[in-house]
Design a protein around this motif. Structure first.
Motif, mmCIF file in Angstrom:
data_model
loop_
_atom_site.group_PDB
_atom_site.id
_atom_site.type_symbol
_atom_site.label_atom_id
_atom_site.label_comp_id
_atom_site.label_asym_id
_atom_site.label_seq_id
_atom_site.Cartn_x
_atom_site.Cartn_y
_atom_site.Cartn_z
ATOM 1 N N THR A 1 62.277 22.465 26.976
ATOM 2 C CA THR A 1 61.652 21.545 26.997
ATOM 3 C C THR A 1 61.850 21.459 28.802
ATOM 4 O O THR A 1 61.067 21.240 28.754
ATOM 5 C CB THR A 1 61.468 20.390 26.048
ATOM 6 N N THR A 2 62.846 21.483 29.319
ATOM 7 C CA THR A 2 63.642 21.353 30.977
ATOM 8 C C THR A 2 62.710 20.141 30.863
ATOM 9 O O THR A 2 62.284 19.036 31.787
ATOM 10 C CB THR A 2 62.137 21.758 31.726
ATOM 11 N N THR A 3 63.070 18.672 29.253
ATOM 12 C CA THR A 3 62.847 17.638 29.615
ATOM 13 C C THR A 3 64.838 16.829 29.389
ATOM 14 O O THR A 3 65.658 17.613 28.784
ATOM 15 C CB THR A 3 62.092 17.234 28.927
ATOM 16 N N GLN A 4 64.593 15.613 29.024
ATOM 17 C CA GLN A 4 65.920 15.292 28.649
ATOM 18 C C GLN A 4 65.722 14.450 27.835
ATOM 19 O O GLN A 4 65.905 13.655 26.521
ATOM 20 C CB GLN A 4 66.534 14.073 29.512
ATOM 21 N N MET A 5 64.260 14.859 26.855
ATOM 22 C CA MET A 5 63.454 13.529 25.758
ATOM 23 C C MET A 5 64.799 14.172 24.263
ATOM 24 O O MET A 5 65.066 15.255 24.172
ATOM 25 C CB MET A 5 61.954 14.350 25.225
ATOM 26 N N PRO A 6 64.923 13.161 24.177
ATOM 27 C CA PRO A 6 65.755 12.987 22.583
ATOM 28 C C PRO A 6 64.966 13.908 21.334
ATOM 29 O O PRO A 6 64.117 14.231 21.563
ATOM 30 C CB PRO A 6 66.324 11.753 22.178
ATOM 31 N N VAL A 7 65.964 14.574 20.638
ATOM 32 C CA VAL A 7 65.205 15.687 19.330
ATOM 33 C C VAL A 7 64.507 14.322 18.711
ATOM 34 O O VAL A 7 63.522 14.779 18.407
ATOM 35 C CB VAL A 7 66.671 16.256 18.170
ATOM 36 N N ASP A 8 65.228 13.351 17.896
ATOM 37 C CA ASP A 8 64.397 12.308 17.379
ATOM 38 C C ASP A 8 62.631 11.704 18.124
ATOM 39 O O ASP A 8 61.675 11.736 17.003
ATOM 40 C CB ASP A 8 65.285 11.064 17.468
ATOM 41 N N GLU A 9 62.717 11.992 19.052
ATOM 42 C CA GLU A 9 61.477 11.349 19.740
ATOM 43 C C GLU A 9 60.219 12.947 19.833
ATOM 44 O O GLU A 9 59.373 12.264 19.911
ATOM 45 C CB GLU A 9 61.637 11.217 21.123
ATOM 46 N N ILE A 10 61.155 13.888 19.992
ATOM 47 C CA ILE A 10 60.392 15.167 19.793
ATOM 48 C C ILE A 10 59.956 14.897 18.475
ATOM 49 O O ILE A 10 58.745 15.388 18.373
ATOM 50 C CB ILE A 10 61.444 16.075 20.214
ATOM 51 N N HIS A 11 60.478 14.976 17.408
ATOM 52 C CA HIS A 11 60.457 14.688 16.061
ATOM 53 C C HIS A 11 58.998 13.262 16.124
ATOM 54 O O HIS A 11 57.570 14.338 15.149
ATOM 55 C CB HIS A 11 61.266 14.486 15.349
ATOM 56 N N GLU A 12 59.253 12.381 16.493
ATOM 57 C CA GLU A 12 57.874 11.714 16.699
ATOM 58 C C GLU A 12 56.529 12.001 16.910
ATOM 59 O O GLU A 12 56.129 12.086 16.210
ATOM 60 C CB GLU A 12 58.558 10.643 16.960
ATOM 61 N N LEU A 13 56.916 12.633 18.260
ATOM 62 C CA LEU A 13 55.312 13.021 18.859
ATOM 63 C C LEU A 13 54.969 14.150 18.151
ATOM 64 O O LEU A 13 53.442 14.461 17.794
ATOM 65 C CB LEU A 13 56.337 13.468 20.119
ATOM 66 N N GLY A 14 55.595 15.408 16.939
ATOM 67 C CA GLY A 14 55.048 15.841 16.275
ATOM 68 C C GLY A 14 54.424 15.514 15.215
ATOM 69 O O GLY A 14 53.113 15.922 14.969
ATOM 70 N N LEU A 15 54.998 14.893 14.622
ATOM 71 C CA LEU A 15 53.925 14.209 13.690
ATOM 72 C C LEU A 15 53.283 13.406 13.778
ATOM 73 O O LEU A 15 52.188 13.616 13.247
ATOM 74 C CB LEU A 15 54.982 13.003 13.345
ATOM 75 N N SER A 16 53.413 12.849 14.803
ATOM 76 C CA SER A 16 51.940 11.879 15.265
ATOM 77 C C SER A 16 50.552 13.221 15.474
ATOM 78 O O SER A 16 49.082 12.975 15.672
ATOM 79 C CB SER A 16 51.734 10.948 16.724
#
Length: 610
Positions: free
Chosen positions: A302-317
């Motif tokens: 992703t070339t970011t420092q996003m935590p995987v939990d945050e990515i998971h929540e973004l996907g759900l939304s």
């Protein structure tokens, strides 16, 4: 195609000039007193020359270590070599290359570079630091999987329709020598996988089971039936009968006596020792230090420092938002039944599918003309190279993605290739064609990658390297752009756009679910079936892809959302001064970039336009 290689002495000289504070080496014009501006300009020129020399020298040396990559970028010197991938010596040399060039580039004063070169400098440092971190994880223990494999790469090259040239007798012998290196690589791969078994770093069992029939498909008793015999049927007319006969004999002998035994040994190892040692867990959480390793892969892709939990929540939304839009399409076409029934209708009604592979390929070829008719209204720069539509080759169609793109030859000798998988026509609905073409071909991957290769005045790594979030984010952005291009007037085609966007949103959920939250393969498959109209065969291939290359699937949505965010920022800041064509040029004309570097570039452009 030949490329000039910078000597070490030239690079050293450039570095010495950039580090020197004495600016008197640049003589002013006669009768003109030297000024501070002149001196500063001279320093800037030397710094830029030093940086370009260093970056290109790194590129040259990295290609020498990875000769197959050199062939793909049009460098002929290494067409006979496979490389020593996976050996201790190769891994050490790669480490020293990254470490040494990171130290050298930091000696160059970034402030003396032009704005564009500062972006390039930042990318160069980012790449070296990321590569050094990647070395700390044992990826060498998992060199092959069912989705990505040097076996597939070599089969494509050996087909005669890819980057490996087959124009001269020397070309044919180069390929035999490269194949000899490939069989040595297979031995090294087995040795590394044995180390992985001892360290508990192995593939999930399902993926090993997929690999075995893939190798079985390569095993033949008659050498003439091997894919690797294909070049013999493509002799140029200039070859003499004696040359043809000699090469024919050499190829048959190599296939029978060297290649088949090597592939058979790999097959036997996978089917016995490795399968028995494969893991029951489907995600990286089941590996030693697996969650940390997965977070690194998420960051890298992703070339970011996003935590995987945050990515998971973004996907759900995102999944929830897209489901609402899909239901609006269902109501618009007056379908009687709920959304799941609509999914079933779209994935089963014969009206939505072609009857033959040839019809599917022709449909995409016709669509190419429709898109080409309007795309120039949205871009001031377009690639010189063209692309063509092809069916995925039979030897890899069972496990290949639904579609993919291969870049054109740098010298213009080969167009880009938009591959469409015709193995399961039920996985290729007509309503998904517009968005898939926009993503893989024009103005998606074909524009971004071909334009990147055609850049001038930039280091070579910018022309041939890339970042998944940027490239896949651009592909998904291209799907969104299709709305403005007027290509989604048919509600079913618009559903196709939503369906592909849903796939990328589900990837955020499923990839993180598999690798960070303990999901099983079956749980991931069911989640995708519940939230899309995808065929089960396609869903299964997708989930197994995420199992094989963790983190890659996160890049699409993260990249697209950042590009859309930056476009909205520019539109709001510039108002009537905003020019969409120029925004696209800003995104495309520096090559692929990490998201933070792209953001810095767009912010600077916005400031310059006010």
């Amino acid at each position: 195609m030949k490329r000039t290689m910078l000597s070490g002495s030239v690079l050293a000289a450039c570095l010495a000039m950039s580090a020197c504070s004495d600016t008197s080496t640049t003589a002013p014009k006669a009768g003109v007193e030297p000024t501070q501006s002149t001196a500063n300009s001279a320093v800037s020129v030397r710094a830029e020359q030093a940086y370009l020399a260093l970056a290109d020298q790194y590129f040259n040396e990295s290609l020498a270590q990875s000769p197959i990559s050199a062939t793909f970028v049009g460098l002929d010197e290494y067409n006979h070599l496979f490389g020593d991938e996976l050996s201790d010596a190769w891994l050490k040399a790669r480490h020293e290359l990254n470490k040494g060039y990171l130290e050298q580039v930091k000696k160059i004063d970034r402030a003396q570079l032009s704005a564009d070169m500062q972006l390039s400098y930042d990318m160069f440092i980012y790449n070296r630091e990321l590569d050094l971190v990647s070395e700390t994880f044992p990826s060498r223990f998992i060199p092959l999987n069912q989705f990505y494999s040097r076996i597939f790469t070599m089969a494509q090259l050996g087909s005669g329709g890819s980057a490996q040239p087959f124009n001269t007798v020397k070309d044919y012998r180069n390929w035999l020598e490269r194949m000899d290196g490939f069989t040595a690589y297979l031995d090294r791969a087995i040795a590394r996988m044995k180390e992985g078994m001892a360290s508990k770093v192995v593939l999930p069992r399902t993926l090993v089971e997929r690999m075995i029939p893939q190798i079985d498909a390569q095993l033949v008793e008659d050498p003439k039936e091997s894919l690797f015999y294909s070049p013999i049927g493509q002799f140029p007319d200039s070859f003499s009968e004696a040359e043809k006969a000699e090469l024919d004999k050499e190829y048959q002998t190599f296939i029978q006596e060297v290649l088949m035994p090597a592939l058979s040994e790999l097959r036997e190892f996978l089917a016995t020792d490795y399968l028995a040692a494969s893991r029951g867990s489907d995600g990286m959480w089941g590996l030693p230090n697996g969650k940390l390793w997965y977070q690194h892969l998420a960051n890298r892709n992703t070339t970011t420092q996003m935590p995987v939990d945050e990515i998971h929540e973004l996907g759900l939304s995102e999944v929830a938002r897209i489901l609402k839009e899909m239901d609006e399409v269902r109501r618009k076409v007056k379908f009687e039944g709920d959304l799941n029934a609509f999914f079933e209708h779209l994935s089963s009604d014969p009206q939505f599918f072609f009857e033959t592979p040839e019809q599917l390929v022709q449909g995409y070829t016709d669509l190419k003309d429709d898109i080409n008719a309007v795309v120039a209204n949205y871009f001031e720069v377009m690639p010189k190279a063209d692309y063509e539509v092809r069916a995925v080759e039979a030897y890899r169609e069972k496990s290949a993605a639904g579609a993919s793109y291969n870049a054109p030859a740098v010298d213009g000798s080969r167009p880009g290739i938009f591959y469409i998988n015709t193995y399961n026509l039920k996985a290729q609905p007509k309503w998904g064609m517009t968005t898939l073409s926009l993503h893989e071909a024009a103005p998606g991957h074909h524009f971004q990658i071909a334009i990147k290769q055609e850049l001038t005045g930039v280091p070579q790594f910018q022309k041939f390297g890339g970042y998944t979030a940027f490239e896949e984010g651009w592909g998904l952005y291209a799907e969104y752009l299709g709305i403005e291009m007027g290509l989604f007037t048919d509600p079913y085609q618009y559903f196709g756009k939503l369906s592909d966007e849903m796939l990328r949103a589900m990837r955020l959920v499923v990839d993180t679910g598999l690798h960070a939250k303990g999901w099983s393969r079956e749980q991931a498959i069911q989640y995708m079936l519940d939230n899309s109209a995808m065929a089960e065969s396609d869903v299964t291939a997708e989930v197994e892809r995420y199992m094989a290359i963790p983190g890659q699937a996160l890049s699409y949505k993260v990249g697209q959302l950042k590009i859309l965010e930056l476009r909205a920022r520019a539109e709001q800041a510039l108002g009537d001064k905003f020019d969409l064509k120029k925004f696209h040029s800003q995104v495309l004309l520096t090559g692929s970039m990490p998201m933070a570097v792209l953001e810095n570039k767009i912010d600077a452009w916005i400031a310059s336009q006010k």
